[in-house]
Structure formats: structure tokens, C-alpha cells
Design a protein around this motif. Structure first.
Motif, PDB file in Angstrom:
ATOM      1  N   THR A  32      17.261 -28.515  -0.467  1.00 15.09           N
ATOM      2  CA  THR A  32      17.603 -27.160  -0.016  1.00 15.09           C
ATOM      3  C   THR A  32      16.358 -26.285   0.020  1.00 15.09           C
ATOM      4  N   SER A  33      15.526 -26.367  -1.027  1.00 15.50           N
ATOM      5  CA  SER A  33      14.313 -25.545  -1.070  1.00 15.50           C
ATOM      6  C   SER A  33      13.332 -25.951   0.027  1.00 15.50           C
ATOM      7  N   ILE A  34      13.230 -27.245   0.260  1.00 14.14           N
ATOM      8  CA  ILE A  34      12.331 -27.741   1.312  1.00 14.14           C
ATOM      9  C   ILE A  34      12.765 -27.196   2.670  1.00 14.14           C
ATOM     10  N   LEU A  35      14.056 -27.279   2.937  1.00 17.88           N
ATOM     11  CA  LEU A  35      14.567 -26.814   4.226  1.00 17.88           C
ATOM     12  C   LEU A  35      14.400 -25.310   4.399  1.00 17.88           C
ATOM     13  N   ARG A  36      14.649 -24.542   3.351  1.00 13.55           N
ATOM     14  CA  ARG A  36      14.483 -23.086   3.472  1.00 13.55           C
ATOM     15  C   ARG A  36      13.050 -22.711   3.818  1.00 13.55           C
ATOM     16  N   SER A  95      16.353 -14.899   3.788  1.00 10.91           N
ATOM     17  CA  SER A  95      16.832 -13.998   2.741  1.00 10.91           C
ATOM     18  C   SER A  95      16.932 -14.706   1.398  1.00 10.91           C
ATOM     19  N   ARG A  96      16.741 -16.022   1.392  1.00  7.49           N
ATOM     20  CA  ARG A  96      16.891 -16.803   0.170  1.00  7.49           C
ATOM     21  C   ARG A  96      15.567 -17.379  -0.329  1.00  7.49           C
ATOM     22  N   ILE A  97      14.476 -16.760   0.088  1.00 12.27           N
ATOM     23  CA  ILE A  97      13.165 -17.011  -0.505  1.00 12.27           C
ATOM     24  C   ILE A  97      12.737 -15.704  -1.161  1.00 12.27           C
ATOM     25  N   TYR A 102      19.291 -18.142  -7.298  1.00 10.01           N
ATOM     26  CA  TYR A 102      19.808 -18.745  -6.067  1.00 10.01           C
ATOM     27  C   TYR A 102      18.703 -18.904  -5.024  1.00 10.01           C
ATOM     28  N   GLU A 103      17.631 -18.141  -5.195  1.00 14.96           N
ATOM     29  CA  GLU A 103      16.540 -18.144  -4.240  1.00 14.96           C
ATOM     30  C   GLU A 103      15.463 -19.154  -4.626  1.00 14.96           C
ATOM     31  N   VAL A 104      14.602 -19.471  -3.666  1.00 11.23           N
ATOM     32  CA  VAL A 104      13.344 -20.164  -3.946  1.00 11.23           C
ATOM     33  C   VAL A 104      12.360 -19.093  -4.414  1.00 11.23           C
ATOM     34  N   ALA A 105      11.795 -19.250  -5.610  1.00 12.33           N
ATOM     35  CA  ALA A 105      10.825 -18.271  -6.130  1.00 12.33           C
ATOM     36  C   ALA A 105       9.421 -18.747  -5.783  1.00 12.33           C
ATOM     37  N   LEU A 106       8.822 -18.115  -4.768  1.00 12.86           N
ATOM     38  CA  LEU A 106       7.551 -18.572  -4.205  1.00 12.86           C
ATOM     39  C   LEU A 106       6.440 -17.594  -4.567  1.00 12.86           C
ATOM     40  N   TRP A 107       5.342 -18.132  -5.145  1.00 14.21           N
ATOM     41  CA  TRP A 107       4.229 -17.280  -5.574  1.00 14.21           C
ATOM     42  C   TRP A 107       3.434 -16.761  -4.375  1.00 14.21           C
TER      43      TRP A 107
END
Length: 337
Positions: A143-147, A245-247, A277-282
Motif C-alpha cells: 500500500t505504501s509503495i503504491l501511494r 492525501s494519505r502521505i 493511516y498515512e505514509v510518514a515521509l521525511w
């Protein structure tokens, strides 16, 4: 208003049940399991209707003072769709029952793509799931990869991607049963299964992953090296990620230096279980060198698939045909901003 059954009230099932309960266009028909301990007793406290998966489970539940509404067959008869959150071997048996009864169903990423013939990620292929009989919500890592890769692809930045996954050893509540200590265990095969799994949703993705199991239980962490289609600025890449909206873009320099500090932030935000629920990206770790992009993020494997599951329910039942509207509605209900 569609009636939704949840089979399996474990780490994912309890979160799916709570999320369904927050929606105004679907209703939790009940939860079904074989357990009679504190886990299902918490479902009783939430006033969820409880169903027993087997006669033996029913007897045990009754002996523990749990009032049950019936068996799994009875729950399925009053439901429009079932979300199966049981372990792999159990889910495979249950799928036969769902098909025999002609009830729509959703399985989790631990099942094979062939189980349903369709794999789901809300921002990627919602439309293709409309009114299907079944789908598979892909795993947390997939899921994270696809987002993230879809956000880059959507803005015509993505050429190909290569990622390394540091995978948590087990769920926190089960760490006394197993997991690993003082070692790291690489997956033997490259690519690891997440890359091919992402291609089950989007066959055009050029992605290869490798994975290492590490001795911690809070989250997964990903490092990505992406070949960009064109020379780009950091601002352009960040704007691409903002199309999802989910990153959630986070700052290392604001004290979010590790997965435990990120978890603490979501606990402070009041999320149930501290769920992310989100991908937490630095944002401030992201770098571009020539036409190569480097970034890292954290994945909460207990939570990231929950919004996807709610959107999958809407797609399969047809109660919302517009992906953006469903995603917005789910985000609002779960506090994703």
C-alpha cells in the motif's frame, strides 16, 4: 446503508470494525471469531454483535458470559459484504463459503492475488473495483509503495524505482511469542514479494524491492531510490507527494528522528492506538542527485490498510462510484487531514 460483516477480530479486524462504525453509509452487522478472551470482550464492551465461528467457540464464549447473536452462517445471511481479517489458512477456507453463498468479500494482503483476481489501492484503481464480487486490499508495505510511486507517476516524474524495506519482526502484542532479537534476517529472494505485489495493482510499475526483518515491532521503514523521467526540483517532487492525501510529510529536524518518536506524535494527536493511516515521509531527508531521487518513510502495518478497506467496501457495494469522494469521506471519518 450496507450491512458489513467482519470475520476475524484481531489486529486488523478490530480496526476495520471501528472504522465501519464511524461511517454513515454502512453498518457493522457483527464480528465473528473463535476467541473468548479479552480481545472479543472488548468488542462486547463496544456493544458490537458477536458471532461464533464454530460450535466449540460458541460454547466457550457462553462459558465466559459472552452473549452471542448466532453463528457465522447467520451473520453472513444478514450481510451485504464480508471483510475477512482471519489468518491465511482460515481465510482460504472462508473464501469457499463466501463464493457458495454468493456474498461479496474482501480479503487482506496475505492472500494471493489469484484469490480474487483483483487487488486494490484506493488512489490507484478504485474504478476497476466498482461492483466486483471480491477484491484483495494489498499489504501494508505494498500500500505504501503504491501511494508514493503512484504520486510520482501521476505527475509524470517516475521512470523506475528500487526500494529497501526494513520490516518489523512481529506485531507488538505478539512479541512475547516470537520475533527476533540481536539479529537481522534478509529475505532470500530479490525482488522481495512487495514489488511484484504492487504490479498486481499497476502492471506498468518498474519496481524492485528487497527486504530485511529487523528486531523491533513499532513499524516498517522504507528507503527508496527512484530514477526520475526528467530533471526535477525538490519542490516538484514534494508537490507530487502532496497529490496524495494519505502521505504525511514530516520533518526530521522537528524531533521526528525515529519510528518511536513518530508513533508518539500520533498518540499525542489522539489517534486510537496511535494509528498512522498515512505514509510518514521525511521531507527534509529527501534528496535529488541528477535524475535520481532518494527518500525514506515509515509504515504502520496495523493501520495503513484501514482506510483502503473502507474505500474497497464502497467500491464493491457501489454505494460511491467516485474514488475522490470515497477517499475524502473516509479521510474525514478517520481524522486524516
Amino acid at each position: 446503508m450496507k450491512n458489513i460483516a467482519v470475520i476475524g477480530y484481531g489486529v486488523i479486524g478490530k480496526r476495520v470494525a471501528d472504522a465501519i462504525n464511524l461511517q454513515d453509509d454502512m453498518k457493522l452487522a457483527g464480528v465473528c471469531d473463535i476467541i473468548s478472551d479479552w480481545r472479543i470482550q472488548n468488542a462486547v464492551r463496544k456493544k458490537y454483535d458477536i458471532y461464533a465461528a464454530t460450535e466449540e467457540a460458541a460454547d466457550k464464549m457462553k462459558s465466559e458470559g459472552i452473549s452471542i447473536k448466532g453463528n457465522m452462517q447467520e451473520l453472513l445471511e444478514k450481510s451485504d459484504l464480508v471483510v475477512d481479517c482471519t489468518p491465511k489458512k482460515i481465510a482460504a477456507l472462508n473464501v469457499k463459503i463466501y463464493k457458495e453463498k454468493g456474498i461479496k468479500f474482501i480479503v487482506q494482503g496475505g492472500e494471493k492475488h489469484e484469490t480474487t483476481g483483483h487487488s486494490f489501492s484506493a488512489e490507484n484503481n478504485y474504478q476497476s473495483a466498482l461492483n466486483l464480487e471480491s477484491t484483495r486490499v494489498v499489504s501494508c508495505n505494498t500500500t505504501s509503495i503504491l501511494r508514493t510511486l503512484t504520486a510520482l507517476k501521476r505527475t509524470d516524474l517516475l521512470d523506475y524505482a528500487r526500494g529497501t524495506l526494513l520490516r518489523r519482526a512481529t506485531d507488538p502484542w505478539e512479541s512475547h511469542l516470537g520475533g527476533i532479537m540481536n539479529t537481522m534476517v534478509p529475505e532470500k529472494d530479490i525482488p522481495s514479494h512487495q514489488g511484484p505485489d504492487a504490479k498486481s495493482v499497476d502492471p506498468d510499475l518498474d519496481v524492485i524491492t528487497s527486504a530485511i526483518k529487523v528486531p523491533q515491532t513499532l513499524s516498517h521503514m522504507h528507503y527508496w531510490n527512484v530514477k526520475l523521467k526528467k530533471q526535477s526540483t525538490k519542490e516538484e517532487v514534494l508537490n507530487a507527494f502532496k497529490t496524495s492525501s494519505r502521505i504525511k510529510l514530516i520533518q526530521y529536524d522537528q524531533g521526528l528522528v525515529s519510528n518511536n518518536t513518530i508513533k508518539e506524535m500520533f498518540l499525542d494527536m489522539g489517534r486510537p492506538w496511535g494509528d498512522m493511516y498515512e505514509v510518514a515521509l521525511w521531507e527534509d531527508m529527501l534528496k535529488i542527485v541528477g535524475d535520481e531521487l532518494f527518500y525514506a518513510y515509515v509504515v504502520d502495518n496495523q493501520a495503513i490498510v484501514i482506510p483502503e478497506t473502507i474505500d474497497a467496501i464502497r467500491a464493491l457495494t457501489g454505494i460511491e462510484t467516485d474514488a475522490a469522494k470515497s477517499i475524502s469521506k473516509t479521510n474525514e471519518s478517520l481524522g486524516i487531514h
